[in-house]
Design a protein around this motif. Structure first.
Motif, PDB file in Angstrom:
ATOM      1  N   CYS A 111     -11.357  -3.051  -4.699  1.00 27.93           N
ATOM      2  CA  CYS A 111     -10.705  -1.883  -4.120  1.00 27.93           C
ATOM      3  C   CYS A 111     -11.672  -0.697  -4.192  1.00 27.93           C
ATOM      4  O   CYS A 111     -12.616  -0.710  -4.987  1.00 27.93           O
ATOM      5  CB  CYS A 111      -9.437  -1.548  -4.901  1.00 27.93           C
ATOM      6  N   PRO A 112     -11.455   0.340  -3.391  1.00 28.22           N
ATOM      7  CA  PRO A 112     -12.272   1.556  -3.516  1.00 28.22           C
ATOM      8  C   PRO A 112     -12.170   2.125  -4.930  1.00 28.22           C
ATOM      9  O   PRO A 112     -11.241   1.808  -5.679  1.00 28.22           O
ATOM     10  CB  PRO A 112     -11.660   2.502  -2.480  1.00 28.22           C
ATOM     11  N   ASP A 113     -13.114   2.966  -5.293  1.00 26.06           N
ATOM     12  CA  ASP A 113     -13.124   3.568  -6.627  1.00 26.06           C
ATOM     13  C   ASP A 113     -11.795   4.242  -6.951  1.00 26.06           C
ATOM     14  O   ASP A 113     -11.177   4.879  -6.080  1.00 26.06           O
ATOM     15  CB  ASP A 113     -14.247   4.605  -6.738  1.00 26.06           C
ATOM     16  N   ASN A 114     -11.339   4.079  -8.199  1.00 33.39           N
ATOM     17  CA  ASN A 114     -10.100   4.694  -8.704  1.00 33.39           C
ATOM     18  C   ASN A 114      -8.853   4.184  -7.980  1.00 33.39           C
ATOM     19  O   ASN A 114      -7.848   4.881  -7.903  1.00 33.39           O
ATOM     20  CB  ASN A 114     -10.176   6.223  -8.612  1.00 33.39           C
ATOM     21  N   GLN A 115      -8.923   2.962  -7.473  1.00 34.18           N
ATOM     22  CA  GLN A 115      -7.753   2.333  -6.873  1.00 34.18           C
ATOM     23  C   GLN A 115      -7.527   0.951  -7.496  1.00 34.18           C
ATOM     24  O   GLN A 115      -8.440   0.357  -8.064  1.00 34.18           O
ATOM     25  CB  GLN A 115      -7.914   2.215  -5.359  1.00 34.18           C
ATOM     26  N   TYR A 116      -6.287   0.478  -7.405  1.00 31.43           N
ATOM     27  CA  TYR A 116      -5.955  -0.846  -7.904  1.00 31.43           C
ATOM     28  C   TYR A 116      -5.202  -1.602  -6.821  1.00 31.43           C
ATOM     29  O   TYR A 116      -4.679  -1.006  -5.866  1.00 31.43           O
ATOM     30  CB  TYR A 116      -5.101  -0.757  -9.174  1.00 31.43           C
ATOM     31  N   PHE A 117      -5.141  -2.910  -6.943  1.00 33.29           N
ATOM     32  CA  PHE A 117      -4.458  -3.723  -5.945  1.00 33.29           C
ATOM     33  C   PHE A 117      -2.979  -3.804  -6.289  1.00 33.29           C
ATOM     34  O   PHE A 117      -2.589  -4.372  -7.311  1.00 33.29           O
ATOM     35  CB  PHE A 117      -5.071  -5.121  -5.879  1.00 33.29           C
ATOM     36  N   ASN A 118      -2.151  -3.216  -5.453  1.00 34.86           N
ATOM     37  CA  ASN A 118      -0.726  -3.078  -5.709  1.00 34.86           C
ATOM     38  C   ASN A 118       0.045  -4.168  -4.965  1.00 34.86           C
ATOM     39  O   ASN A 118       0.119  -4.169  -3.732  1.00 34.86           O
ATOM     40  CB  ASN A 118      -0.257  -1.694  -5.258  1.00 34.86           C
ATOM     41  N   THR A 119       0.645  -5.082  -5.723  1.00 31.84           N
ATOM     42  CA  THR A 119       1.390  -6.191  -5.124  1.00 31.84           C
ATOM     43  C   THR A 119       2.859  -5.850  -4.909  1.00 31.84           C
ATOM     44  O   THR A 119       3.628  -6.695  -4.436  1.00 31.84           O
ATOM     45  CB  THR A 119       1.293  -7.438  -6.021  1.00 31.84           C
ATOM     46  N   ASP A 120       3.269  -4.615  -5.244  1.00 34.79           N
ATOM     47  CA  ASP A 120       4.670  -4.241  -5.087  1.00 34.79           C
ATOM     48  C   ASP A 120       5.034  -3.937  -3.634  1.00 34.79           C
ATOM     49  O   ASP A 120       6.217  -3.856  -3.296  1.00 34.79           O
ATOM     50  CB  ASP A 120       5.003  -3.033  -5.956  1.00 34.79           C
ATOM     51  N   HIS A 121       4.045  -3.744  -2.773  1.00 39.83           N
ATOM     52  CA  HIS A 121       4.315  -3.497  -1.363  1.00 39.83           C
ATOM     53  C   HIS A 121       4.640  -4.817  -0.637  1.00 39.83           C
ATOM     54  O   HIS A 121       4.245  -5.897  -1.084  1.00 39.83           O
ATOM     55  CB  HIS A 121       3.104  -2.849  -0.687  1.00 39.83           C
ATOM     56  N   THR A 122       5.363  -4.702   0.457  1.00 41.50           N
ATOM     57  CA  THR A 122       5.635  -5.882   1.272  1.00 41.50           C
ATOM     58  C   THR A 122       4.331  -6.536   1.697  1.00 41.50           C
ATOM     59  O   THR A 122       4.195  -7.764   1.673  1.00 41.50           O
ATOM     60  CB  THR A 122       6.461  -5.499   2.511  1.00 41.50           C
ATOM     61  N   VAL A 123       3.369  -5.709   2.096  1.00 40.62           N
ATOM     62  CA  VAL A 123       2.005  -6.167   2.349  1.00 40.62           C
ATOM     63  C   VAL A 123       1.127  -5.533   1.276  1.00 40.62           C
ATOM     64  O   VAL A 123       0.867  -4.330   1.330  1.00 40.62           O
ATOM     65  CB  VAL A 123       1.521  -5.765   3.754  1.00 40.62           C
ATOM     66  N   PRO A 124       0.716  -6.298   0.278  1.00 48.17           N
ATOM     67  CA  PRO A 124      -0.067  -5.726  -0.835  1.00 48.17           C
ATOM     68  C   PRO A 124      -1.290  -4.975  -0.335  1.00 48.17           C
ATOM     69  O   PRO A 124      -1.910  -5.347   0.654  1.00 48.17           O
ATOM     70  CB  PRO A 124      -0.469  -6.970  -1.647  1.00 48.17           C
ATOM     71  N   ARG A 125      -1.637  -3.903  -1.064  1.00 47.52           N
ATOM     72  CA  ARG A 125      -2.773  -3.081  -0.653  1.00 47.52           C
ATOM     73  C   ARG A 125      -3.322  -2.335  -1.865  1.00 47.52           C
ATOM     74  O   ARG A 125      -2.726  -2.335  -2.941  1.00 47.52           O
ATOM     75  CB  ARG A 125      -2.325  -2.074   0.408  1.00 47.52           C
ATOM     76  N   CYS A 126      -4.470  -1.706  -1.679  1.00 46.60           N
ATOM     77  CA  CYS A 126      -5.071  -0.892  -2.728  1.00 46.60           C
ATOM     78  C   CYS A 126      -4.431   0.492  -2.725  1.00 46.60           C
ATOM     79  O   CYS A 126      -4.312   1.125  -1.669  1.00 46.60           O
ATOM     80  CB  CYS A 126      -6.577  -0.776  -2.513  1.00 46.60           C
ATOM     81  N   ASP A 127      -4.011   0.960  -3.898  1.00 47.63           N
ATOM     82  CA  ASP A 127      -3.418   2.283  -4.073  1.00 47.63           C
ATOM     83  C   ASP A 127      -4.172   3.044  -5.160  1.00 47.63           C
ATOM     84  O   ASP A 127      -4.877   2.449  -5.982  1.00 47.63           O
ATOM     85  CB  ASP A 127      -1.944   2.172  -4.485  1.00 47.63           C
ATOM     86  N   SER A 128      -3.969   4.360  -5.189  1.00 43.87           N
ATOM     87  CA  SER A 128      -4.620   5.196  -6.188  1.00 43.87           C
ATOM     88  C   SER A 128      -4.090   4.886  -7.583  1.00 43.87           C
ATOM     89  O   SER A 128      -2.882   4.691  -7.788  1.00 43.87           O
ATOM     90  CB  SER A 128      -4.404   6.674  -5.867  1.00 43.87           C
ATOM     91  N   ILE A 129      -4.996   4.843  -8.561  1.00 44.23           N
ATOM     92  CA  ILE A 129      -4.590   4.647  -9.951  1.00 44.23           C
ATOM     93  C   ILE A 129      -3.823   5.865 -10.463  1.00 44.23           C
ATOM     94  O   ILE A 129      -2.917   5.740 -11.288  1.00 44.23           O
ATOM     95  CB  ILE A 129      -5.833   4.362 -10.827  1.00 44.23           C
ATOM     96  N   ASN A 130      -4.164   7.050  -9.958  1.00 44.54           N
ATOM     97  CA  ASN A 130      -3.440   8.258 -10.331  1.00 44.54           C
ATOM     98  C   ASN A 130      -1.981   8.141  -9.896  1.00 44.54           C
ATOM     99  O   ASN A 130      -1.679   7.932  -8.723  1.00 44.54           O
ATOM    100  CB  ASN A 130      -4.074   9.490  -9.677  1.00 44.54           C
ATOM    101  N   GLY A 131      -1.074   8.263 -10.832  1.00 37.76           N
ATOM    102  CA  GLY A 131       0.341   8.137 -10.516  1.00 37.76           C
ATOM    103  C   GLY A 131       0.848   6.713 -10.516  1.00 37.76           C
ATOM    104  O   GLY A 131       2.021   6.472 -10.207  1.00 37.76           O
ATOM    105  N   ALA A 132      -0.012   5.753 -10.871  1.00 36.75           N
ATOM    106  CA  ALA A 132       0.418   4.357 -10.918  1.00 36.75           C
ATOM    107  C   ALA A 132       1.436   4.155 -12.039  1.00 36.75           C
ATOM    108  O   ALA A 132       1.370   4.822 -13.072  1.00 36.75           O
ATOM    109  CB  ALA A 132      -0.786   3.453 -11.136  1.00 36.75           C
TER     110      ALA A 132
END
Length: 236
Positions: free
Chosen positions: A66-87
């Protein structure tokens, strides 16, 4: 060759329904459509892409970061990279160490790949086994263990190949792990990050006690730099 199993172990194995168990540290594209992204079980900042190869959907050879400071979020219907801030809390768990067999005493009878030797595999044992949590076995000469089907066969490409002993693997907050390249250093884990520390006064990190002392030096990388075949060595 592996030493013969004890009578106790043989009796235990006869009582178990031995069956394959997909390594939890391997990406899983089972029932996934081509193009689907699946999480890297060992690193929440990476994912694999499921690809259609020869009529079979399999994960890509290497994970995609994932881009810097992002994680792979499987909670979405279509998983995607989201910001770690606020995770959310626990966003980076559970994780697993691809160099440790998935035999913890709770899954007796399952077959697991040897993380660093495709000519071998493990049979998981129960918690009360006198022989530990797993029994090492050899595939017949010239064959390799297919961790997906749980059988020894002749296709080297079907080997479990997710363990890199030269890479430190953090699995939970507060975990202490040795630097695989330098036994004087260790990491404190806060997945997906880790902090590096140096043992004081030329002491070395003891992988058995997780403290710095004057113990032997365990170099887990083995100096080979590759995935398959590297083993821990002790420097007196």
């Amino acid at each position: 060759m592996t030493a013969p199993a004890t009578t106790h172990t043989l009796l235990l194995l006869l009582a178990l329904a031995i069956h394959p168990s997909v390594e939890i540290c391997a990406p899983d594209c089972t029932n996934a459509d081509p193009g689907t992204s699946v999480r890297d079980p060992t690193d929440c900042t990476k994912y694999y892409v499921c690809l259609l190869v020869n009529g079979e959907v399999i994960p890509s050879d290497e994970p995609v970061p994932c881009p810097d400071n992002q994680y792979f979020n499987t909670d979405h219907t279509v998983p995607r990279c989201d910001s770690i801030n606020g995770a959310p809390q626990g966003f980076c768990s559970p994780l697993c160490d691809p160099c440790v067999p998935d035999c913890d005493g709770t899954n007796p009878g399952t077959l697991q790949p040897h993380p660093q030797d495709c000519n071998k595999y493990y049979i998981c044992l129960s918690k009360d086994s006198k022989d530990g949590h797993f029994l090492e076995q050899d595939c017949p000469s010239g064959s390799y263990f297919d961790f997906m089907s749980g059988i020894c066969q002749e296709d080297l490409t079907l080997c479990y190949d997710y363990c890199d002993p030269c890479v430190p693997h953090c699995t939970y907050d507060g975990q202490l792990i040795i630097d695989p390249l330098d036994c004087h250093r260790f990491y404190q884990c806060t997945p997906p990050t880790m902090s590096v520390f140096l043992c004081p006064h030329e002491k070395m990190f003891n992988i058995k006690t997780n403290i710095c002392d004057a113990s032997e030096c365990y170099i887990t990388c083995g100096g080979g730099g590759g995935r398959r075949g590297d083993k821990s060595v002790v420097v007196g």
